[in-house]
Design an enzyme around this catalytic site. Structure first.
Site, mmCIF file in Angstrom:
data_model
loop_
_atom_site.group_PDB
_atom_site.id
_atom_site.type_symbol
_atom_site.label_atom_id
_atom_site.label_comp_id
_atom_site.label_asym_id
_atom_site.label_seq_id
_atom_site.Cartn_x
_atom_site.Cartn_y
_atom_site.Cartn_z
ATOM 1 N N ASP A 16 0.837 -1.203 0.000
ATOM 2 C CA ASP A 16 0.000 0.000 0.000
ATOM 3 C C ASP A 16 0.873 1.255 0.000
ATOM 4 O O ASP A 16 0.584 2.239 -0.685
ATOM 5 C CB ASP A 16 -0.902 -0.011 1.242
ATOM 6 C CG ASP A 16 -2.119 0.889 1.127
ATOM 7 O OD1 ASP A 16 -2.069 1.866 0.368
ATOM 8 O OD2 ASP A 16 -3.123 0.614 1.804
ATOM 9 N N HIS A 207 -7.759 -1.096 8.940
ATOM 10 C CA HIS A 207 -6.811 -0.491 7.990
ATOM 11 C C HIS A 207 -7.245 0.966 7.817
ATOM 12 O O HIS A 207 -8.256 1.245 7.181
ATOM 13 C CB HIS A 207 -6.926 -1.283 6.682
ATOM 14 C CG HIS A 207 -6.089 -0.808 5.550
ATOM 15 N ND1 HIS A 207 -5.019 -1.534 5.074
ATOM 16 C CD2 HIS A 207 -6.167 0.282 4.751
ATOM 17 C CE1 HIS A 207 -4.484 -0.913 4.028
ATOM 18 N NE2 HIS A 207 -5.160 0.194 3.818
ATOM 19 N N HIS A 209 -6.419 5.013 6.827
ATOM 20 C CA HIS A 209 -5.606 6.071 6.209
ATOM 21 C C HIS A 209 -5.802 7.352 7.024
ATOM 22 O O HIS A 209 -6.753 7.463 7.795
ATOM 23 C CB HIS A 209 -5.999 6.244 4.736
ATOM 24 C CG HIS A 209 -5.458 5.134 3.879
ATOM 25 N ND1 HIS A 209 -4.361 5.292 3.073
ATOM 26 C CD2 HIS A 209 -5.845 3.841 3.745
ATOM 27 C CE1 HIS A 209 -4.097 4.142 2.463
ATOM 28 N NE2 HIS A 209 -4.975 3.245 2.854
ATOM 29 N N CYS A 240 -4.201 4.755 -2.560
ATOM 30 C CA CYS A 240 -4.639 3.922 -3.676
ATOM 31 C C CYS A 240 -4.783 4.809 -4.907
ATOM 32 O O CYS A 240 -5.419 5.860 -4.835
ATOM 33 C CB CYS A 240 -5.971 3.276 -3.313
ATOM 34 S SG CYS A 240 -6.709 2.395 -4.677
ATOM 35 N N ASN A 249 -1.328 5.692 4.811
ATOM 36 C CA ASN A 249 -1.810 4.897 5.948
ATOM 37 C C ASN A 249 -1.283 5.497 7.241
ATOM 38 O O ASN A 249 -0.302 6.232 7.240
ATOM 39 C CB ASN A 249 -1.250 3.469 5.880
ATOM 40 C CG ASN A 249 -1.786 2.678 4.710
ATOM 41 O OD1 ASN A 249 -1.457 2.945 3.572
ATOM 42 N ND2 ASN A 249 -2.610 1.709 4.996
#
Ligand code: COA
Ligand code: ZN
Length: 296
Positions: A16, A207, A209, A240, A249
């Site tokens: 990522d 997860h 960001h 992304c 992240n």
């Protein structure tokens, strides 16, 4: 506060973190970063992805990365796949742990993998059946589980429905992703509590960001809801290519610092993480968003 004694950190920086970097990062530097992360105490990481090299050129060296790293048998190296073709490529390259991704939002999923949500879910049913026959570990990411860059707020009922279906296929882990970093701690707490009530045995990872600076607050809210597994990215890199406006992240070193300060064990050496942040700095033109590395 109701807190666990131990938390698992899943490093997603090599996948990522790097996938959104515009300039191609030489394979040797990706390998060096993973080898550096190997020494920190991290036990699981997303090392690369088997996606289309035209859409995500940064990941075109997935095979070479996996061949080049010093694979520590005590560490799980995962590869993200978007479809069945990705599965075949990953298996050919010796991958034993897969990270599948489906967007809860149809508009995002169409942009990301050119399939509707339903098409992706069906495609992955075949993949999961094959992976299980092969004894391959499966993590299943629900992307845009809170907000979508194209549709706005995502209905939590839809996410719960997805969790129910995914759990029925007995995957090893379900990852609830705030792909654009727009969720707030209350939204996070409520969704995770609802998931825990619906599927108390499911292994849930989050997860986050950090677009609005709420990622650490969201980690704390998830902890309160009983989550003990967190995806993080070294230096706070990430994003992304199909989620415009999303920041990186939450930084691994920031989360590890916070958890250690709270008396929660991660098994990770913060000073060794700091040296990995130093390795990340020259890989990007952007200023790193993490905080810990700025303090000497
Ligand atoms: N890896 C490499 N090539 C792939 C592939 C994969 N996982 N999946 C499909 N292809 C190839 C096919 O073999 C076909 O090749 P050909 O033209 O030589 O016959 C071609 O791509 C078209 O196949 P199709 O299934 O129609 O793919 P698509 O053009 O609809 O693209 C994805 C679909 C999923 C491959 C593409 O959207 C993608 O790679 N997305 C990745 C998104 C991502 O990484 N997001 C960030 C992480 S969440
Ligand atoms: Zn992400």
């Amino acid at each position: 506060m109701n807190l666990p004694k131990k938390v698992e950190i899943i490093e997603v920086g090599p996948r990522d973190g790097l996938q959104n970097e515009a300039n191609f990062i030489p394979t040797e530097q990706k390998i060096a970063l993973i080898n550096g992360l190997n020494k920190t105490g991290i036990k699981r990481m997303e090392a690369t992805s088997f996606v289309h090299p035209v859409y995500v050129p940064q990941m075109k060296d997935a095979k070479e990365v996996l061949e080049g790293i010093e694979q520590d048998p005590s560490i799980q190296y995962m590869a993200l796949i978007p479809n069945e073709k990705g599965y075949e490529r990953a298996i050919e390259n010796g991958v034993r742990a897969l990270s599948l991704v489906v967007g809860a939002s149809d508009s995002f999923n169409l942009k990301n993998v050119k399939m509707t949500r339903e098409e992706s879910i069906k495609n992955f049913e075949t993949v999961i059946a094959k992976a299980k026959d092969n004894g391959v570990f499966i993590r299943y990411n629900i992307a845009t589980a809170f907000w979508c860059p194209y549709e706005g707020k995502v209905d939590s009922g839809l996410v719960l429905e997805m969790v129910k279906r995914i759990d029925a296929s007995e995957v090893d882990e379900i990852v609830i992703c705030d792909t654009i970093g727009r969720a707030n701690p209350q939204q996070v707490f409520e969704l995770l509590q609802s998931i825990a009530a619906l599927k108390p045995k499911a292994i849930i990872t989050t997860h986050f960001h950090d677009t609005y600076g709420l990622a650490q607050a969201n980690v704390t809210a998830a902890l309160q809801a009983g989550v003990t597994r967190f995806d993080t990215s070294i230096g706070g890199l990430g994003g992304c290519p199909f989620a415009p406006g999303a920041a990186g992240n939450v930084a691994t070193e920031d989360v590890v610092f916070m958890l250690h300060e709270m008396g929660i064990d991660t098994g990770i050496d913060l000073q060794l993480l700091r040296s990995c942040v130093e390795m990340v700095k020259p890989l990007t033109n952007r200023e790193l968003t993490g905080h810990f590395h700025k303090v000497k």
